[in-house]
Design a protein around this motif. Structure first.
Motif, short mmCIF file in Angstrom:
data_model
loop_
_atom_site.label_atom_id
_atom_site.label_comp_id
_atom_site.label_asym_id
_atom_site.label_seq_id
_atom_site.Cartn_x
_atom_site.Cartn_y
_atom_site.Cartn_z
N LEU A 1 0.85 -1.19 0.00
CA LEU A 1 0.00 0.00 0.00
C LEU A 1 0.88 1.23 0.00
O LEU A 1 1.69 1.44 0.88
CB LEU A 1 -0.92 0.03 1.22
CG LEU A 1 -1.82 1.27 1.33
CD1 LEU A 1 -2.81 1.31 0.18
CD2 LEU A 1 -2.53 1.29 2.66
N ARG A 2 0.74 2.05 -1.03
CA ARG A 2 1.62 3.20 -1.18
C ARG A 2 0.94 4.51 -0.82
O ARG A 2 1.59 5.47 -0.48
CB ARG A 2 2.14 3.27 -2.61
CG ARG A 2 2.98 2.04 -2.95
CD ARG A 2 3.68 2.21 -4.24
NE ARG A 2 4.36 3.48 -4.32
CZ ARG A 2 5.66 3.64 -4.39
NH1 ARG A 2 6.43 2.60 -4.37
NH2 ARG A 2 6.19 4.84 -4.50
N SER A 3 -0.41 4.56 -0.93
CA SER A 3 -1.07 5.84 -0.74
C SER A 3 -2.54 5.65 -0.42
O SER A 3 -3.18 4.74 -0.95
CB SER A 3 -0.93 6.67 -2.03
OG SER A 3 -1.61 7.89 -1.90
N VAL A 4 -3.07 6.51 0.44
CA VAL A 4 -4.51 6.57 0.73
C VAL A 4 -4.89 8.04 0.73
O VAL A 4 -4.30 8.83 1.46
CB VAL A 4 -4.85 5.94 2.10
CG1 VAL A 4 -6.33 6.09 2.40
CG2 VAL A 4 -4.43 4.48 2.15
N VAL B 1 -9.22 10.66 -11.96
CA VAL B 1 -9.08 10.81 -10.52
C VAL B 1 -7.82 11.64 -10.33
O VAL B 1 -6.74 11.24 -10.74
CB VAL B 1 -8.92 9.45 -9.80
CG1 VAL B 1 -8.67 9.66 -8.32
CG2 VAL B 1 -10.16 8.60 -10.02
N GLU B 2 -7.97 12.80 -9.72
CA GLU B 2 -6.83 13.68 -9.53
C GLU B 2 -6.03 13.24 -8.31
O GLU B 2 -6.58 13.07 -7.22
CB GLU B 2 -7.29 15.13 -9.38
CG GLU B 2 -7.91 15.67 -10.65
CD GLU B 2 -8.34 17.12 -10.54
OE1 GLU B 2 -8.11 17.74 -9.48
OE2 GLU B 2 -8.92 17.61 -11.51
N VAL B 3 -4.74 13.06 -8.51
CA VAL B 3 -3.82 12.65 -7.44
C VAL B 3 -3.24 13.92 -6.83
O VAL B 3 -2.70 14.77 -7.55
CB VAL B 3 -2.69 11.76 -8.00
CG1 VAL B 3 -1.70 11.41 -6.89
CG2 VAL B 3 -3.27 10.51 -8.64
N PRO B 4 -3.35 14.09 -5.51
CA PRO B 4 -2.78 15.28 -4.87
C PRO B 4 -1.28 15.40 -5.16
O PRO B 4 -0.56 14.41 -5.19
CB PRO B 4 -3.02 15.05 -3.37
CG PRO B 4 -4.13 14.05 -3.32
CD PRO B 4 -3.98 13.20 -4.55
N SER B 5 -0.82 16.61 -5.36
CA SER B 5 0.59 16.84 -5.69
C SER B 5 1.53 16.30 -4.61
O SER B 5 2.65 15.90 -4.90
CB SER B 5 0.87 18.32 -5.94
OG SER B 5 0.58 19.07 -4.77
N GLY B 6 1.08 16.28 -3.38
CA GLY B 6 1.90 15.76 -2.29
C GLY B 6 2.30 14.31 -2.50
O GLY B 6 3.35 13.87 -2.05
N ASN C 1 5.27 14.62 -4.66
CA ASN C 1 6.36 15.26 -3.92
C ASN C 1 7.04 14.30 -2.95
O ASN C 1 8.22 14.43 -2.67
CB ASN C 1 5.86 16.48 -3.15
CG ASN C 1 5.36 17.58 -4.07
OD1 ASN C 1 5.69 17.61 -5.25
ND2 ASN C 1 4.57 18.48 -3.52
N HIS C 2 6.28 13.32 -2.42
CA HIS C 2 6.83 12.37 -1.46
C HIS C 2 7.22 11.05 -2.11
O HIS C 2 7.42 10.05 -1.44
CB HIS C 2 5.82 12.11 -0.33
CG HIS C 2 5.52 13.32 0.49
ND1 HIS C 2 6.45 13.91 1.30
CD2 HIS C 2 4.40 14.05 0.62
CE1 HIS C 2 5.91 14.97 1.89
NE2 HIS C 2 4.67 15.07 1.49
N ASP C 3 7.30 11.06 -3.45
CA ASP C 3 7.68 9.87 -4.22
C ASP C 3 6.76 8.68 -3.97
O ASP C 3 7.18 7.53 -4.07
CB ASP C 3 9.14 9.47 -3.95
CG ASP C 3 10.12 10.52 -4.45
OD1 ASP C 3 9.83 11.16 -5.48
OD2 ASP C 3 11.17 10.70 -3.81
N THR C 4 5.51 8.95 -3.62
CA THR C 4 4.54 7.88 -3.44
C THR C 4 4.12 7.33 -4.79
O THR C 4 3.95 6.13 -4.96
CB THR C 4 3.30 8.38 -2.68
OG1 THR C 4 3.74 8.97 -1.45
CG2 THR C 4 2.34 7.27 -2.38
N VAL C 5 3.94 8.21 -5.76
CA VAL C 5 3.64 7.83 -7.14
C VAL C 5 4.57 8.60 -8.06
O VAL C 5 5.14 9.62 -7.69
CB VAL C 5 2.16 8.12 -7.52
CG1 VAL C 5 1.21 7.32 -6.67
CG2 VAL C 5 1.84 9.60 -7.40
N SER C 6 4.72 8.07 -9.27
CA SER C 6 5.58 8.71 -10.27
C SER C 6 4.80 8.88 -11.56
O SER C 6 4.00 8.00 -11.93
CB SER C 6 6.81 7.85 -10.54
OG SER C 6 7.57 7.67 -9.37
#
Length: 143
Positions: free
Chosen positions: A8-11, A25-30, A33-38
């Protein structure tokens, strides 16, 4: 407590938008910024129905909560271990635990919580994208 897999990488909470015949689905910029997604990578997502509540649309009701959020800033989790919070359980997870969302859509897992419950909880464990809490005062309507 519910077991969260290492994969699990992000919620986060997001609204589905229609754009040029597709759904977005818009992914928050954070998350970037935290390398959760690329950018350019493919991810598997899970979707939970989550009706918007008045609390999601407004600033935190408690002055203490607002002050605590200012002290933490908007980059990290909006809760701290040992913090006491009033939450609203929105849904239940696969393990049967209650799922509540607090500031910025941050997820708090509450064992035994049922949709509509409004317990007071103590945050016990904080991770980047999810926290685990225990009930310290039960919602009287749940009895």
């Amino acid at each position: 407590m519910v077991e969260i897999p290492d994969s699990l990488r992000s919620v986060f909470s997001a609204t589905v938008h229609e754009r040029d015949g597709t759904y977005v689905v818009e992914v928050p910029s954070g998350e970037l910024n935290h390398d959760t997604v690329s950018l350019g990578e493919t991810y598997r997502i899970a979707v939970f129905d989550s009706p918007t509540t008045a609390q999601d649309e407004h600033e935190p009701a408690s002055a203490d909560r607002a002050q605590s959020d200012r002290q933490r800033g908007s980059s990290g989790p909006p809760v701290e271990e040992g913090e006491i919070r009033d939450v609203t359980i929105e849904t239940t997870g696969d393990q049967g635990d209650g799922i509540a969302k607090v500031d910025r859509g941050y997820v708090v897992i509450v064992p035994g919580g049922q949709p509509g419950d409004e317990p007071t909880v103590e945050i016990e464990q904080v991770q980047e994208n999810v926290a685990f809490a225990s009930v310290v005062d039960i919602d009287p309507r749940a009895l």
